[in-house]
Design a protein around this motif. Structure first.
Motif, PDB file in Angstrom:
ATOM      1  N   ASP A  81      18.118  18.102  46.345  1.00 37.95           N
ATOM      2  CA  ASP A  81      16.904  18.898  46.210  1.00 37.95           C
ATOM      3  C   ASP A  81      15.742  18.183  46.891  1.00 37.95           C
ATOM      4  O   ASP A  81      14.621  18.145  46.391  1.00 37.95           O
ATOM      5  CB  ASP A  81      16.593  19.125  44.716  1.00 37.95           C
ATOM      6  N   LEU A 139      17.237  18.402  53.358  1.00 42.71           N
ATOM      7  CA  LEU A 139      17.462  19.794  53.731  1.00 42.71           C
ATOM      8  C   LEU A 139      17.005  20.089  55.153  1.00 42.71           C
ATOM      9  O   LEU A 139      17.706  20.773  55.916  1.00 42.71           O
ATOM     10  CB  LEU A 139      16.735  20.719  52.752  1.00 42.71           C
ATOM     11  N   ILE A 156      16.342  26.990  49.117  1.00 46.02           N
ATOM     12  CA  ILE A 156      17.743  26.570  49.173  1.00 46.02           C
ATOM     13  C   ILE A 156      17.926  25.190  48.562  1.00 46.02           C
ATOM     14  O   ILE A 156      16.968  24.437  48.357  1.00 46.02           O
ATOM     15  CB  ILE A 156      18.272  26.565  50.630  1.00 46.02           C
ATOM     16  N   ALA A 211      24.744  26.509  42.460  1.00 48.65           N
ATOM     17  CA  ALA A 211      23.894  25.370  42.793  1.00 48.65           C
ATOM     18  C   ALA A 211      23.340  24.688  41.552  1.00 48.65           C
ATOM     19  O   ALA A 211      23.059  23.491  41.561  1.00 48.65           O
ATOM     20  CB  ALA A 211      22.747  25.819  43.689  1.00 48.65           C
ATOM     21  N   LEU A 254      30.219  28.996  52.642  1.00 49.58           N
ATOM     22  CA  LEU A 254      29.083  28.232  53.158  1.00 49.58           C
ATOM     23  C   LEU A 254      29.366  27.676  54.550  1.00 49.58           C
ATOM     24  O   LEU A 254      30.402  27.030  54.765  1.00 49.58           O
ATOM     25  CB  LEU A 254      28.772  27.044  52.232  1.00 49.58           C
ATOM     26  N   GLN A 258      11.236  28.730  53.503  1.00 43.92           N
ATOM     27  CA  GLN A 258      12.675  28.957  53.518  1.00 43.92           C
ATOM     28  C   GLN A 258      13.428  27.765  52.916  1.00 43.92           C
ATOM     29  O   GLN A 258      14.395  27.943  52.166  1.00 43.92           O
ATOM     30  CB  GLN A 258      13.150  29.191  54.956  1.00 43.92           C
ATOM     31  N   HIS A 302      24.492  24.175  52.448  1.00 40.26           N
ATOM     32  CA  HIS A 302      23.362  24.543  51.587  1.00 40.26           C
ATOM     33  C   HIS A 302      23.631  25.925  51.015  1.00 40.26           C
ATOM     34  O   HIS A 302      24.432  26.689  51.548  1.00 40.26           O
ATOM     35  CB  HIS A 302      22.044  24.542  52.368  1.00 40.26           C
ATOM     36  N   MET A 303      22.976  26.226  49.918  1.00 41.37           N
ATOM     37  CA  MET A 303      23.108  27.546  49.311  1.00 41.37           C
ATOM     38  C   MET A 303      21.788  27.949  48.677  1.00 41.37           C
ATOM     39  O   MET A 303      20.885  27.117  48.472  1.00 41.37           O
ATOM     40  CB  MET A 303      24.240  27.587  48.276  1.00 41.37           C
ATOM     41  N   ALA A 304      21.662  29.219  48.388  1.00 42.87           N
ATOM     42  CA  ALA A 304      20.437  29.735  47.787  1.00 42.87           C
ATOM     43  C   ALA A 304      20.174  29.055  46.452  1.00 42.87           C
ATOM     44  O   ALA A 304      21.089  28.850  45.649  1.00 42.87           O
ATOM     45  CB  ALA A 304      20.540  31.247  47.598  1.00 42.87           C
ATOM     46  N   ARG A 305      18.920  28.707  46.225  1.00 42.10           N
ATOM     47  CA  ARG A 305      18.555  28.067  44.961  1.00 42.10           C
ATOM     48  C   ARG A 305      18.904  28.962  43.768  1.00 42.10           C
ATOM     49  O   ARG A 305      19.225  28.463  42.684  1.00 42.10           O
ATOM     50  CB  ARG A 305      17.056  27.753  44.968  1.00 42.10           C
ATOM     51  N   ASN A 322      21.473  30.818  43.497  1.00 40.07           N
ATOM     52  CA  ASN A 322      22.922  30.904  43.311  1.00 40.07           C
ATOM     53  C   ASN A 322      23.308  30.069  42.093  1.00 40.07           C
ATOM     54  O   ASN A 322      23.035  28.864  42.051  1.00 40.07           O
ATOM     55  CB  ASN A 322      23.625  30.384  44.564  1.00 40.07           C
TER      56      ASN A 322
END
Length: 207
Positions: free
Chosen positions: A116, A121, A157, A64, A39, A153, A56-59, A61
């Motif tokens: 979240d 974000l 995430i 997370a 990351l 977008q 941050h990371m993909a939701r 993933n």
């Protein structure tokens, strides 16, 4: 981390690892085993007692959404390079030399917090983007993209915050070699186009 005394990183070296734009491998222990993701991060010194890493990371993933057990670990890697024994002045003197690897790294431990919140974000993404774009002739801004597109977008995430509890850092940069050998390493690295690795050897030698 195994850190011989002569390879222990000084506080300024740790600060340099945090300040340099880069990424860290975030590793968490879960009930299902270890999970890891590389990351891009921003260091926030004002968060908590020892600062925090923001990422941050993909939701989608799993890391997370899967609660971490105990401390999480982020591994930050600085300049690293193969060191040829042919660069050592001592090779010509006695030949008792072997290849090695120079590197700088920090193991950053802490408590993981998942954000979240669209506001958190948005601020994080802007800060991370500006950090990497600021040196460009024509820097890209989040505002260059349509607002609706950016909103979509951001919904994809999750924010990641590692509240730091302890840091173990190591710089193995030819400190165990003579000044002549270290100078040869820096020259060899520079000749091979590895300017950052060469400069790190010289900085550590200067103390």
């Amino acid at each position: 981390m195994y850190i011989p005394a002569h390879f222990a990183a000084q506080p300024d070296a740790v600060e340099a690892l945090f300040a340099a734009p880069g990424a860290a491998n975030l590793i968490t222990m879960t009930d299902g085993g270890l999970l890891a993701t590389l990351l891009p991060f921003v260091y926030e010194p004002s968060a908590g007692e020892h600062g925090a890493l923001h990422a941050h990371m993909a939701r989608n993933n799993p890391q997370a959404a899967t609660p971490a057990t105990g401390e999480a670990l982020a591994i930050i890697q600085g300049p690293d390079a193969y060191v040829s024994p042919s660069w050592y002045a001592s090779k010509a003197e006695h030949g008792r030399v072997v290849p090695t690897w120079n590197y700088s790294t920090a193991h950053v431990y802490g408590q993981l917090v998942v954000h979240d919140d669209a506001g958190w974000l948005a601020r994080h993404v802007r800060r991370l983007t500006d950090r990497h774009e600021e040196s460009r002739e024509h820097p890209w801004s989040v505002d260059d993209a349509p607002e609706k597109f950016i909103s979509g977008q951001l919904r994809a995430i999750m924010g990641i915050e590692l509240l730091i509890t302890r840091i173990e850092a190591k710089e193995k940069q030819s400190q165990n070699r003579s000044a002549e050998d270290a100078a040869g390493v820096a020259a060899g690295l520079r000749a091979g186009g590895q300017e950052a690795a060469a400069a790190t050897v010289e900085r550590v030698r200067r103390g």
